[in-house]
Scaffold this active site. Sequence first.
Site, PDB file in Angstrom:
ATOM      1  N   CYS A  74       0.815  -1.218   0.000  1.00  0.00           N
ATOM      2  CA  CYS A  74       0.000   0.000   0.000  1.00  0.00           C
ATOM      3  C   CYS A  74       0.850   1.270   0.000  1.00  0.00           C
ATOM      4  O   CYS A  74       0.672   2.158  -0.824  1.00  0.00           O
ATOM      5  CB  CYS A  74      -0.940  -0.012   1.201  1.00  0.00           C
ATOM      6  SG  CYS A  74      -1.914   1.494   1.374  1.00  0.00           S
ATOM      7  N   CYS A 130      -1.660   1.755  -2.870  1.00  0.00           N
ATOM      8  CA  CYS A 130      -2.648   2.820  -2.682  1.00  0.00           C
ATOM      9  C   CYS A 130      -2.061   4.232  -2.685  1.00  0.00           C
ATOM     10  O   CYS A 130      -2.604   5.133  -3.327  1.00  0.00           O
ATOM     11  CB  CYS A 130      -3.392   2.613  -1.360  1.00  0.00           C
ATOM     12  SG  CYS A 130      -3.931   0.928  -1.050  1.00  0.00           S
ATOM     13  N   LYS A 146      -0.365   5.236  -6.035  1.00  0.00           N
ATOM     14  CA  LYS A 146      -1.455   5.227  -7.013  1.00  0.00           C
ATOM     15  C   LYS A 146      -2.316   6.471  -6.897  1.00  0.00           C
ATOM     16  O   LYS A 146      -2.620   7.140  -7.886  1.00  0.00           O
ATOM     17  CB  LYS A 146      -2.284   3.956  -6.794  1.00  0.00           C
ATOM     18  CG  LYS A 146      -3.555   3.825  -7.627  1.00  0.00           C
ATOM     19  CD  LYS A 146      -4.788   4.405  -6.961  1.00  0.00           C
ATOM     20  CE  LYS A 146      -5.145   3.797  -5.634  1.00  0.00           C
ATOM     21  NZ  LYS A 146      -5.650   2.448  -5.712  1.00  0.00           N
ATOM     22  N   TYR A 202      -8.923  -3.623 -11.170  1.00  0.00           N
ATOM     23  CA  TYR A 202      -8.876  -2.215 -10.769  1.00  0.00           C
ATOM     24  C   TYR A 202      -7.459  -1.671 -10.877  1.00  0.00           C
ATOM     25  O   TYR A 202      -7.254  -0.496 -11.206  1.00  0.00           O
ATOM     26  CB  TYR A 202      -9.457  -2.010  -9.368  1.00  0.00           C
ATOM     27  CG  TYR A 202      -8.590  -2.491  -8.234  1.00  0.00           C
ATOM     28  CD1 TYR A 202      -7.667  -1.646  -7.640  1.00  0.00           C
ATOM     29  CD2 TYR A 202      -8.688  -3.793  -7.758  1.00  0.00           C
ATOM     30  CE1 TYR A 202      -6.860  -2.079  -6.602  1.00  0.00           C
ATOM     31  CE2 TYR A 202      -7.892  -4.234  -6.718  1.00  0.00           C
ATOM     32  CZ  TYR A 202      -6.984  -3.378  -6.141  1.00  0.00           C
ATOM     33  OH  TYR A 202      -6.175  -3.809  -5.122  1.00  0.00           O
ATOM     34  N   GLU A 260      -6.837   1.609 -13.071  1.00  0.00           N
ATOM     35  CA  GLU A 260      -6.308   2.783 -12.369  1.00  0.00           C
ATOM     36  C   GLU A 260      -4.997   3.245 -12.995  1.00  0.00           C
ATOM     37  O   GLU A 260      -4.793   4.442 -13.250  1.00  0.00           O
ATOM     38  CB  GLU A 260      -6.100   2.465 -10.893  1.00  0.00           C
ATOM     39  CG  GLU A 260      -7.391   2.340 -10.112  1.00  0.00           C
ATOM     40  CD  GLU A 260      -7.179   1.969  -8.658  1.00  0.00           C
ATOM     41  OE1 GLU A 260      -8.088   2.200  -7.843  1.00  0.00           O
ATOM     42  OE2 GLU A 260      -6.094   1.441  -8.322  1.00  0.00           O
ATOM     43  N   HIS A 273     -25.792  21.563  -0.765  1.00  0.00           N
ATOM     44  CA  HIS A 273     -25.869  22.145  -2.104  1.00  0.00           C
ATOM     45  C   HIS A 273     -24.793  23.205  -2.311  1.00  0.00           C
ATOM     46  O   HIS A 273     -24.529  23.996  -1.408  1.00  0.00           O
ATOM     47  CB  HIS A 273     -27.252  22.779  -2.289  1.00  0.00           C
ATOM     48  CG  HIS A 273     -27.531  23.256  -3.666  1.00  0.00           C
ATOM     49  ND1 HIS A 273     -27.729  22.403  -4.717  1.00  0.00           N
ATOM     50  CD2 HIS A 273     -27.620  24.517  -4.167  1.00  0.00           C
ATOM     51  CE1 HIS A 273     -27.960  23.108  -5.815  1.00  0.00           C
ATOM     52  NE2 HIS A 273     -27.889  24.401  -5.505  1.00  0.00           N
ATOM     53  N   GLU A 281     -25.223  15.304  -2.971  1.00  0.00           N
ATOM     54  CA  GLU A 281     -26.616  15.606  -2.665  1.00  0.00           C
ATOM     55  C   GLU A 281     -27.576  14.904  -3.616  1.00  0.00           C
ATOM     56  O   GLU A 281     -28.737  14.673  -3.281  1.00  0.00           O
ATOM     57  CB  GLU A 281     -26.859  17.116  -2.686  1.00  0.00           C
ATOM     58  CG  GLU A 281     -26.922  17.721  -4.076  1.00  0.00           C
ATOM     59  CD  GLU A 281     -27.421  19.159  -4.078  1.00  0.00           C
ATOM     60  OE1 GLU A 281     -28.407  19.451  -3.366  1.00  0.00           O
ATOM     61  OE2 GLU A 281     -26.815  19.988  -4.788  1.00  0.00           O
TER      62      GLU A 281
END
Length: 487
Positions: free
Chosen positions: A76, A81, A84, A193, A197, A462, A467
């Site tokens: 990682c 991670c 990446k 993935y 990625e 908002h 939302e």
Amino acid sequence: MAALWRRRERFLGASGLCRTVRALSGKNEYDLLVIGGGSGGLACAKEAAQFGRKVAVLDYVDPSPQGTTWGVGGTCVNVGCIPKKLMHQAALLGSALKDAQHYGWSISQPVHHTWKVKYFNMKGSFSDPHTIRGLTKAGKETVVTAENIVIATGGRPKYPTHIAGALEYGITSDDLFWLKESPGKTLVVGASYVSLECAGFLTGIGLDTTVMMRSIPLRGFDQQMASLVTEHMESYGTKFLKRCFPTKVEKLESNRLQVTWKNTDLGTEERDSFDTVMWAVGRAPDTKTLNLETVGVKTNSETGKIIVDAGEATSVPHIYAIGDITEGRPELTPTAIAAGKLLARRLFGQSSELMDYDNVPTTVFTPLEYGCVGLSEEVAVQSYGSDNIEVYHAYYKPLEFTVAERDATQCYMKMVCLREREQRILGLHFIGPNAGEVIQGFALGIKCGATYPQLMKTIGIHPTCAEEITKLHITKRSGLDATVTGC
């Protein structure tokens, strides 16, 4: 890019990872010995140390076939991670610079990316159920004994060794983040993935990038969402060779790599040349040197992963396993960290709490991010039946896309619910900017058993993309247009 790699090194140092590794010499007795210095192993070790226990960590990284290696911290931090996400951010900044002119900024075009990388060890194997033989790179041996042992060695990328030239000329994600030169025109083989990625940020920083997929993208994820992810990548320049598989990689006199592949749809053999070929065809558990069979730790004969129970215990008392190396667990850093901490608390802190692997959120950091938590639509239908599932969905346009007139065709969300009175939410899927940040918040509600009516009572912030989730009202069953038309 140099700043990104300095940031990576600061992350490794600031997290205190290096300080958790004890110097091991001679024969010592420990309350806990962790084999593997990745996220899960170090979390377990540090948690155990908080209870005043004597803890040791053995960590060693075998060089990749291309010679890449790194220090403590695991996949990682070093080749997963963290780098990446930083490369993903680099690519997003490139897109933002292109958009900036629409917001009134004067930026010289075209935007150009410069590739720079700065380079930032005891392997353990069982001698008996309580004894680990540690070996340094120089061949020096140390024997360590412990009352409890945790295996947390994780996995490494697979090479398709049946393909001529794959091992000699290809690289994996282990190598990509340590290249000293730009990979140039790149072929990424695989539909995982990791594949998407990496291909996404390579395209984003201006490189000619092609993905070769034998079957479906993002296996195990919701396939409608997976298709939208690849459609967006195609629209922004990533090329896809679908239903194709490589048969040979050869090095040309020009030092470029010629790849030959078969197209299963057309029944033809095709070829092209690339500067870099990257394999992203899955990961294998790093167990081959642990000598597990000697002590009786059972593994899955097909996957090679260690079989554990709900308490992370293996078939041998006092030997445990956590993280990517375990059968049936999500291959995710946060789950390994949480499982490691909980294991240490059960061993030394009089706790009985088990790791809960249900409704674990995750995000695929493709150029347009895909975040999800809970069941995919396919799994929900398989589990409960199509008549018992209601899917609310919407296509929306992020506000920040409007000024730059960016295409939002693939910005989409859906909520999978039970068709009962309470309509419990089974899964939430979101494609759009900052999907990881969006899903992280909603994951709490879904973990707590949130229902569709409860979500409809939640007031949205908002103007945000998130939302739109609080306004979902069109069902797939209705057949109505699910496009959001305004505030």
